[in-house]
Design a protein around this motif. Structure first.
Motif, mmCIF file in Angstrom:
data_model
loop_
_atom_site.group_PDB
_atom_site.id
_atom_site.type_symbol
_atom_site.label_atom_id
_atom_site.label_comp_id
_atom_site.label_asym_id
_atom_site.label_seq_id
_atom_site.Cartn_x
_atom_site.Cartn_y
_atom_site.Cartn_z
ATOM 1 N N ILE A 299 31.586 35.072 33.990
ATOM 2 C CA ILE A 299 32.017 35.911 35.108
ATOM 3 C C ILE A 299 33.404 35.512 35.587
ATOM 4 O O ILE A 299 34.305 36.348 35.756
ATOM 5 C CB ILE A 299 30.991 35.833 36.260
ATOM 6 N N ARG B 91 26.322 34.729 32.647
ATOM 7 C CA ARG B 91 26.759 34.258 33.964
ATOM 8 C C ARG B 91 27.985 33.355 33.855
ATOM 9 O O ARG B 91 28.874 33.378 34.715
ATOM 10 C CB ARG B 91 25.609 33.512 34.642
ATOM 11 N N THR C 262 27.739 39.833 30.434
ATOM 12 C CA THR C 262 26.388 39.606 29.889
ATOM 13 C C THR C 262 25.941 38.163 30.076
ATOM 14 O O THR C 262 24.752 37.872 29.989
ATOM 15 C CB THR C 262 26.368 39.959 28.387
ATOM 16 N N ASP D 18 31.250 39.676 25.921
ATOM 17 C CA ASP D 18 32.185 39.186 26.937
ATOM 18 C C ASP D 18 33.559 38.877 26.374
ATOM 19 O O ASP D 18 34.571 39.064 27.055
ATOM 20 C CB ASP D 18 31.600 37.943 27.622
ATOM 21 N N SER E 277 27.214 41.209 36.764
ATOM 22 C CA SER E 277 26.330 40.983 35.632
ATOM 23 C C SER E 277 24.989 41.671 35.887
ATOM 24 O O SER E 277 24.117 41.112 36.563
ATOM 25 C CB SER E 277 26.123 39.482 35.402
#
Length: 388
Positions: free
Chosen positions: A340, A337, A335, A311, A353
């Motif tokens: 995001i 949560r 990858t 990320d 995701s």
């Protein structure tokens, strides 16, 4: 709409220029050896032009092929050479009387409009290395030296009367063809000059060939290593960039193969080689760096799909892509949560995701939830908003 844009883009003038080049060569070959022409403007064409109607068509065709190749690389100099050569091929089509003369004239005229419309698309400056410039300068300098010197010493050369004769002797000598029809037959100075043309000519021709063959060999190695050549990269238009490669991106590539043109940017050379073996466009580079994204034609891309399995790396890639092409749609695969929203703030238009969604469906199904599999199937079948 996208298909129409592709036809009206730079590919159309490239294809038309290539077709004109082939027709020009064919027309010229059909007229080689013809003493005069019988075209619609034969009466007003000077006899000198009539006598050269055959081989000039083929020569112009080969020059047009070079220009078409330059257009494939989006070179501005190729645009100018093509716009100059098209009226020449049209005129030669009128002058020469052959079956293919009519389509040659028509295509030459039709190619002008799309070429003018796409002027801004051919904005790349010619990129020659120091070695290539040196080889070109040596070759041109040798030809000038040999032509001027031979003409100045024409009294000592049998068969040399004009500059054309001098140029002919220089090219034949420098290329080591040596027909023997023109030889130094006078003083020792003429022979020594001829020796200098042989030495300088062979050296300059060798340098020129090396500068041309070298990039071709490099391109072959690039293809073998799963990377793309410069010409292939320049041909990409309205495509999708996939930043990163791994287990997460494999299903993405399977989907894209049936949808649109795309190119994968990965720092893993072995992965790029494997993708190349599967006929998947790939280049080696860091997806968060400017240079690989520019090479992949991000300014002409319709979308960027960021999925590096990291990320933090995704965020850097998003920032770079947004800076290079503010209009591109950027989609990121998170990858974690918690990241995001961070990826959205970095500039992504959409963040999904797959791991989180897949994990949620699997857990709900394991806990006795009904219909999880049908939900997954429905998601796989979605092609647009109307399918939801």
């Amino acid at each position: 709409m996208e298909e129409r844009r592709g036809w009206l883009g730079p590919k159309l003038p490239i294809h038309l220029a290539s077709a004109v080049a082939i027709l020009s060569v064919v027309t010229g070959l059909l007229n080689v050896g013809t003493a005069s022409i019988a075209g619609p403007i034969a009466e007003i064409v000077p006899s000198a032009i009539q006598q050269t109607a055959g081989f000039t068509g083929s020569l112009t065709g080969f020059l047009m092929l070079v220009s078409a190749y330059g257009l494939r690389r989006r070179l501005r100099v190729a645009w100018f050479s093509t716009i100059v050569l098209l009226p020449v091929t049209a005129f030669q089509g009128l002058v020469q009387s052959a079956v293919v003369s009519v389509p040659l004239v028509v295509l030459s005229v039709l190619a002008v409009a799309p070429l003018l419309v796409n002027y801004r698309r051919f904005d790349r400056q010619i990129d020659l290395s120091i070695g290539q410039l040196a080889a070109l300068a040596a070759l041109v300098g040798t030809l000038i030296y040999g032509t001027v010197g031979t003409y100045a010493l024409r009294d000592d050369f049998g068969g040399v009367e004009t500059l054309t004769d001098a140029l002919y002797y220089t090219v034949v000598t420098a290329s080591t063809v040596g027909y023997g029809d023109v030889i130094p037959s006078g003083s020792d100075g003429a022979r020594l000059f001829a020796l200098s043309v042989v030495v300088l000519g062979t050296a300059s021709f060798a340098l020129a060939l090396g500068s041309l063959i070298g990039p071709m060999i490099q391109a072959r190695f690039a293809r073998a290593l799963g990377t793309m050549t410069r010409s292939q990269l320049d041909q990409l238009e309205n495509h999708v960039l996939v930043a990163g490669y791994g287990d997460l991106t494999e299903p993405i590539l399977e989907e894209l193969q049936t949808e649109t043109d795309f190119i994968v940017i990965t720092p893993d050379g072995d992965a790029a080689t494997g993708l190349g073996n599967r006929d998947i466009n790939a280049i080696v580079g860091d997806p968060s760096d400017d240079e690989p994204l520019r090479r992949a034609g991000i300014e002409r891309a319709r979308a960027v799909l960021v999925a590096t399995n990291d990320d933090a790396q995704d965020a850097l890639a998003i920032l770079t892509a947004r800076q290079l092409n503010p209009d591109a749609r950027i989609v990121a695969a998170a990858t974690d949560r918690d990241n995001i929203e961070k990826l959205r703030r970095a500039g992504a238009d959409s963040v999904i995701s797959p791991a989180v969604i897949g994990g949620h469906l699997l857990v709900q199904s394991a806990m006795g939830g009904e219909g999880m599999e049908s939900i997954a199937d429905r998601l796989l079948a979605v092609e647009n908003d109307d399918d939801l």
